[in-house]
Design an enzyme around this catalytic site. Structure first.
Site, PDB file in Angstrom:
ATOM      1  N   CYS A 262       3.136  -0.662  -3.584  1.00  0.00           N
ATOM      2  CA  CYS A 262       2.070  -1.144  -2.686  1.00  0.00           C
ATOM      3  C   CYS A 262       1.245  -2.212  -3.373  1.00  0.00           C
ATOM      4  CB  CYS A 262       1.208   0.028  -2.250  1.00  0.00           C
ATOM      5  SG  CYS A 262       0.612   0.969  -3.648  1.00  0.00           S
TER       6      CYS A 262
ATOM      7  N   GLU B 222      -3.980   5.290   1.829  1.00  0.00           N
ATOM      8  CA  GLU B 222      -3.552   4.237   0.902  1.00  0.00           C
ATOM      9  C   GLU B 222      -2.348   3.567   1.550  1.00  0.00           C
ATOM     10  OE1 GLU B 222      -5.216   3.516  -1.660  1.00  0.00           O
ATOM     11  OE2 GLU B 222      -6.191   5.343  -2.365  1.00  0.00           O
TER      12      GLU B 222
ATOM     13  N   GLU C 205       3.868  -7.785   4.311  1.00  0.00           N
ATOM     14  CA  GLU C 205       4.331  -7.049   3.147  1.00  0.00           C
ATOM     15  C   GLU C 205       5.846  -6.867   3.247  1.00  0.00           C
ATOM     16  OE1 GLU C 205       3.643  -2.755   2.848  1.00  0.00           O
ATOM     17  OE2 GLU C 205       2.912  -3.147   0.834  1.00  0.00           O
TER      18      GLU C 205
ATOM     19  N   LYS D  57       3.605  17.225   1.217  1.00  0.00           N
ATOM     20  CA  LYS D  57       4.807  16.855   1.981  1.00  0.00           C
ATOM     21  C   LYS D  57       5.369  15.598   1.319  1.00  0.00           C
ATOM     22  CE  LYS D  57       6.796  14.787   4.856  1.00  0.00           C
ATOM     23  NZ  LYS D  57       7.999  13.989   4.490  1.00  0.00           N
TER      24      LYS D  57
HETATM   25  P1  NAD Z   1       6.120   5.951   5.640  1.00  0.00           P
HETATM   26  O1  NAD Z   1       4.779   5.693   6.173  1.00  0.00           O
HETATM   27  O2  NAD Z   1       7.267   5.896   6.559  1.00  0.00           O
HETATM   28  O3  NAD Z   1       6.239   7.386   4.928  1.00  0.00           O
HETATM   29  C1  NAD Z   1       5.276   7.866   4.053  1.00  0.00           C
HETATM   30  C2  NAD Z   1       5.196   9.373   4.188  1.00  0.00           C
HETATM   31  O4  NAD Z   1       4.750   9.687   5.508  1.00  0.00           O
HETATM   32  C3  NAD Z   1       6.526  10.108   4.018  1.00  0.00           C
HETATM   33  O5  NAD Z   1       6.299  11.348   3.370  1.00  0.00           O
HETATM   34  C4  NAD Z   1       6.967  10.364   5.445  1.00  0.00           C
HETATM   35  O6  NAD Z   1       7.798  11.495   5.581  1.00  0.00           O
HETATM   36  C5  NAD Z   1       5.642  10.611   6.124  1.00  0.00           C
HETATM   37  N1  NAD Z   1       5.636  10.375   7.571  1.00  0.00           N
HETATM   38  C6  NAD Z   1       6.463   9.561   8.297  1.00  0.00           C
HETATM   39  N2  NAD Z   1       6.165   9.652   9.613  1.00  0.00           N
HETATM   40  C7  NAD Z   1       5.120  10.515   9.717  1.00  0.00           C
HETATM   41  C8  NAD Z   1       4.340  10.992  10.815  1.00  0.00           C
HETATM   42  N3  NAD Z   1       4.577  10.612  12.070  1.00  0.00           N
HETATM   43  N4  NAD Z   1       3.321  11.856  10.546  1.00  0.00           N
HETATM   44  C9  NAD Z   1       3.040  12.227   9.285  1.00  0.00           C
HETATM   45  N5  NAD Z   1       3.761  11.833   8.219  1.00  0.00           N
HETATM   46  C10 NAD Z   1       4.787  10.972   8.420  1.00  0.00           C
HETATM   47  O7  NAD Z   1       6.189   4.908   4.449  1.00  0.00           O
HETATM   48  P2  NAD Z   1       7.372   4.652   3.436  1.00  0.00           P
HETATM   49  O8  NAD Z   1       8.437   3.925   4.178  1.00  0.00           O
HETATM   50  O9  NAD Z   1       7.701   5.923   2.777  1.00  0.00           O
HETATM   51  O10 NAD Z   1       6.656   3.678   2.367  1.00  0.00           O
HETATM   52  C11 NAD Z   1       6.562   2.289   2.530  1.00  0.00           C
HETATM   53  C12 NAD Z   1       5.170   1.839   2.935  1.00  0.00           C
HETATM   54  O11 NAD Z   1       4.141   2.595   2.281  1.00  0.00           O
HETATM   55  C13 NAD Z   1       4.861   0.415   2.565  1.00  0.00           C
HETATM   56  O12 NAD Z   1       4.230  -0.222   3.636  1.00  0.00           O
HETATM   57  C14 NAD Z   1       3.905   0.499   1.362  1.00  0.00           C
HETATM   58  O13 NAD Z   1       3.053  -0.556   1.164  1.00  0.00           O
HETATM   59  C15 NAD Z   1       3.162   1.743   1.622  1.00  0.00           C
HETATM   60  N6  NAD Z   1       2.740   2.339   0.342  1.00  0.00           N
HETATM   61  C16 NAD Z   1       1.425   2.289  -0.009  1.00  0.00           C
HETATM   62  C17 NAD Z   1       1.001   2.806  -1.214  1.00  0.00           C
HETATM   63  C18 NAD Z   1      -0.444   2.767  -1.633  1.00  0.00           C
HETATM   64  O14 NAD Z   1      -0.810   3.401  -2.594  1.00  0.00           O
HETATM   65  N7  NAD Z   1      -1.312   2.057  -0.950  1.00  0.00           N
HETATM   66  C19 NAD Z   1       1.919   3.426  -2.053  1.00  0.00           C
HETATM   67  C20 NAD Z   1       3.244   3.481  -1.661  1.00  0.00           C
HETATM   68  C21 NAD Z   1       3.635   2.938  -0.448  1.00  0.00           C
END
Ligand code: NAD
Length: 478
Positions: free
Chosen positions: A281, A247, A380, A172
């Site tokens: 991240c 992650e 962050e 997804k």
């Molecule tokens: P997000 O958590 O909103 O979205 C990430 C993914 O989760 C997307 O595919 C989204 O569609 C999905 N998602 C959203 N709501 C959901 C739900 N209720 N159930 C299941 N899936 C759902 O995050 P973002 O805004 O896309 O990314 C930013 C954040 O992610 C930052 O805090 C960043 O640090 C973190 N991040 C971490 C890493 C890592 O490797 N540790 C990498 C990239 C981003």
């Protein structure tokens, strides 16, 4: 309009719903994706299960699977320019960064393809008359929910090891950036990936993502993204008693001692926060500097920071726009909040002349000295904002480095090797870099969080353990 890829076929959402695809460089809608939901997730999980239990995918030997993965890696390289253009348009990142991301995607498939048939079991000494062996098996159907910051790299990082171990996968992608995953699925299929091994369901997180995380037909879920959603995914996994790798975020420190080699450190420190417009991240968002050298070090960083240029993907400068209006508002909130709290701005990069008016651009900003309790020092930002803080000595440096809820990456800069290793050992993080920074494409290097940055490991051979299970075979032969 881009359809979803389920069971080897291209499908629109059952109710024909779509989502717009917006280019961060100009804010314009340039395509649409299907808005999948619970129904499409059902189909995808069933297709993945069928592929593993009854399809060509499940019948392949480890060597055959590995060969397919290596071919996928080559096919990605053959389409590198096209994929990089798709990725740059979708994410806004500079073309050079997008090209690197595609090279890393290929590298994941080469690495895990080569490893697929080198995961061996064990023979365990036991009672007389018994032969005991431990075999490693796929988990079954694995779910992969990825964010928008490095879509192509994330496909490689999470899906390649799952396929190497023989799982059926459901991916997804983030709703903002699904295009590279869809094109990748097509390329992987043409390279020989059997139907159902990889299914891509596009849609909103709270619809398709939530349905996937909670699906009773999955055996594992990998999630990369925010802490808030990570907690929801872990709760959903817990209800089905399936394993979950998370992650999440980070506030990774760059710990700089007075004797650091600044010619080497300064460009790396600036790149570590500016790359991908800080939407990484592992961004090195806290610059912790020994008090006695604070003015000198921060002065050098400010000089380099002021030269940072932001532009469109085609301009290929240091970084591009932010991902979407919400991200732009979030980063501006942190910058404006710090300015109104009186925290000094030490340097700002510039947005290049000629960027389109509707794009999501922000000026990279270096603040310092940032009070230890300020939001910039603890939270962050996920943008090109660097917070400089002085520390008194080694003990204080370690306390400050460990002083946020996160523990993803850290770097230590000093020419004193004893100190280098003492601090590296004391810092709580999944990866610590000594006089260097950032795994980038380090596909070989196990990666993941401690504390609130998450749990489980990706990358390297450890990912193959995460994405498989063991069976102990006990044979009484007398
Ligand atoms: P997000 O958590 O909103 O979205 C990430 C993914 O989760 C997307 O595919 C989204 O569609 C999905 N998602 C959203 N709501 C959901 C739900 N209720 N159930 C299941 N899936 C759902 O995050 P973002 O805004 O896309 O990314 C930013 C954040 O992610 C930052 O805090 C960043 O640090 C973190 N991040 C971490 C890493 C890592 O490797 N540790 C990498 C990239 C981003």
């Amino acid at each position: 309009m881009q359809k979803m890829f389920i069971g080897g076929r291209w499908l629109a959402a059952r109710d024909e719903r779509t989502l717009p695809v917006v280019a961060p460089e100009d804010g314009q809608t340039f395509d649409h994706i299907a808005r999948g939901g619970a129904h499409e997730i059902d189909l995808a999980v069933a297709a993945a299960r069928h592929a593993v239990e009854h399809g060509a995918w499940g019948r392949m030997t480890a060597t055959e699977r590995g060969r397919v993965l290596v071919k996928i890696g080559q096919a990605v390289l053959d389409h590198a320019d096209e994929l990089a253009r798709i990725e740059a348009r979708d994410t806004g990142k500079p073309m050079a960064t997008a090209r690197n991301d595609i090279a890393v995607l290929a590298r994941y498939f080469e690495f895990y393809g080569s490893a697929a048939d080198k995961v061996h079991g064990e023979v365990i000494p036991f009672l007389n008359g018994y032969q005991v062996s431990l075999v490693r098996e796929p988990l079954g159907v694995t779910a992969h929910i990825i964010p928008w910051n490095y879509p192509a790299q994330m496909i490689g990082r999470t899906v390649a090891p799952a396929l190497a171990m023989g799982n059926g996968t459901v991916l997804k992608p983030a709703e903002d950036t699904s295009l590279s995953a869809l094109r990748f699925a097509e390329i992987a299929t043409a390279a020989g990936l059997p139907e159902g091994a990889l299914n891509v369901v596009t849609g909103l997180g709270e619809e398709a993502g939530a349905a996937l995380a909670a699906h009773p037909g999955i055996d594992f879920v990998s999630f990369t993204g925010s802490n808030e959603v990570g907690a929801l995914v872990q709760q959903a996994a817990a209800k089905n008693a399936v394993k979950c790798v998370l992650e999440l975020g980070g506030t990774s420190p760059q710990v700089v001692f007075a004797d650091a080699d600044l010619d080497r450190a300064v460009p790396i420190i600036v790149k570590a926060i500016v790359q991908n417009a800080g939407q990484t991240c592992t961004a090195g968002s806290r610059l912790l500097v020994e008090q006695s050298a604070y003015e000198r070090v921060v002065g050098r960083v400010a000089e380099a920071f002021a030269k940072v240029r932001v532009g469109t993907p085609a301009m290929d400068l240091d970084c591009g726009p932010l991902m979407n209006p919400a991200q732009l508002a979030r980063v501006n909130r942190y910058i404006d909040g710090a300015i109104s709290a009186g925290i000094p701005v030490l340097a700002q990069g510039r947005v290049a002349d000629g960027v389109p008016a509707g794009g999501f651009y922000v000026r990279p900003t270096l603040f310092g000295p940032v009070p230890r309790t300020a939001a910039l020092a603890c939270e962050e930002v996920f943008g090109p904002v660097l917070a400089a803080l002085p520390f008194a000595d080694e003990t204080d440096a370690i306390a400050l480095a460990n002083g946020t809820p996160y523990g993803l990456l850290a770097a230590v800069w000093t020419e004193n090797s004893g100190r280098l290793h003492r601090v590296a050992k004391a810092v709580k993080a999944g990866q610590v870099f000594m006089n260097c920074y950032g795994a980038g494409g380090g596909v070989e290097l196990p990666f993941g969080g401690t504390k609130r940055s998450g749990h489980g490991r990706e990358k390297g051979l450890l990912a193959l353990e995460e994405l498989s299970t063991t069976k102990t075979l006990v044979h009484f032969h007398g």
